[in-house]
Design an enzyme around this catalytic site. Structure first.
Site, PDB file in Angstrom:
ATOM      1  N   ASP A 170       0.842  -1.198   0.000  1.00 48.79           N
ATOM      2  CA  ASP A 170       0.000   0.000   0.000  1.00 48.79           C
ATOM      3  C   ASP A 170       0.872   1.241   0.000  1.00 48.79           C
ATOM      4  OD1 ASP A 170       0.394   0.983   2.984  1.00 48.79           O
ATOM      5  OD2 ASP A 170       0.115  -1.180   3.066  1.00 48.79           O
ATOM      6  N   ASP A 178       0.679   3.609   2.417  1.00 47.43           N
ATOM      7  CA  ASP A 178       0.470   4.203   3.727  1.00 47.43           C
ATOM      8  C   ASP A 178      -0.722   5.159   3.617  1.00 47.43           C
ATOM      9  OD1 ASP A 178       1.534   3.971   6.424  1.00 47.43           O
ATOM     10  OD2 ASP A 178       2.033   6.075   6.273  1.00 47.43           O
TER      11      ASP A 178
END
Length: 291
Positions: free
Chosen positions: A210, A212
């Site tokens: 991802d 973040d």
């Protein structure tokens, strides 16, 4: 020359090693308590291997409660020479996209609720972690990743946070913009520091899941998003690991970067005043120096 024994510490999504011959789960006792789980040992392409699920099978340990000292001691105790840490992480860089791997070479340690050393009162030691990962082992991981067709970034700074919550938006922006971190995770510290104290070569393979919470087009992190990316990353991680025995070989020379001699001048406590109970607990980690 010593016999190569490769340890793989598997993070979220990595719970075994494909193709392991004579595979068996073995319980290992340590002076630091029980490791996260039993160790899966066997051979792969003629090279001894050991696998340890960092969070335990079924994911029972949070990043804070992982028994890091017991894990590293157990790997050292059974003769491991090289440790490949595989873990999930978030990215602070657009070009380091979900599904990519980063071979970490630096850390910023923001953890605060974990025991970070085998040494202490009764036997004090200070090792250098200026360069906390082994370039030789990292190079081998890079070759394996490229051969497996993985998009991999060689070099990057890993921000180790305590967790278990993910970052606030303000923290994410600070780590990215002010501190210059490239990826963020919760488990490589104090693991890397302890591996250095145990004189084990250590490489960190960070699998990005991802962005973040800093990225304006991706929103905040959620576990559903992470799990979806983890599945693909896990297959890539296993493909990387499968290629490591052929690259490292069955016989291991002295580490050219000194990882296997990290304690050479690190122990400061005079022999006559070392606590025998503390020294006894260091029987696997520091036997070469303290025996």
């Amino acid at each position: 020359m010593t016999k190569t024994k490769i340890a793989v510490i598997g993070g979220s999504g990595i719970y075994d090693i494909d193709g392991l011959e004579n595979a068996a789960w073995t319980q290992v006792e340590t002076p630091w308590g029980a490791p996260s789980d039993a160790l899966l040992t066997g051979t792969l392409d003629g090279v001894d291997m050991a696998f340890l699920p960092r969070h335990g099978r079924g994911h029972i340990h949070s990043p804070t409660t992982v028994p890091y000292r017991a894990n590293i001691d157990a790997l050292k105790r059974i003769g491991c020479t090289d440790v490949i840490s595989v873990s999930a992480c978030g990215s602070f860089r657009e070009e380091m996209a979900p599904g990519n791997f980063v071979l970490v070479d630096q850390f910023i340690d923001r953890t605060f609720a974990r025991e970070k050393s085998f040494f202490g009162t009764g036997c004090v030691a200070h090792v250098s972690v200026a360069h906390p990962t082994c370039p030789r082992l990292t190079d081998a991981c890079h070759t394996a990743a490229m051969d497996a067709g993985i998009t991999v970034h060689k070099g990057g700074t890993y921000l180790a946070m305590e967790g278990p919550q993910f970052s606030t938006l303000a923290e994410s922006k600070m780590y990215r913009e002010s501190w210059g971190a490239d990826v963020i995770g919760m488990t490589n510290m104090p693991e890397a520091k302890l591996a250095r104290e145990a004189e084990l070569c250590y490489a960190s393979v960070a699998m990005i899941t991802d962005y973040d919470s800093w990225h304006p087009d991706h929103g905040e992190v959620d576990v559903t998003q992470i799990i979806a990316t983890l599945m693909g990353n896990a297959d890539k991680g296993r493909a990387l690991v499968r290629r490591m025995p052929a690259l490292l070989g069955t016989e291991r020379k002295t580490c050219p970067h000194g990882c296997d001699r990290a304690l050479e001048h690190a122990v400061l406590t005079a022999p006559e005043v070392r606590d025998p109970q503390v020294v006894a607990k260091l029987d696997a980690v520091a036997k070469r120096i303290l025996a």
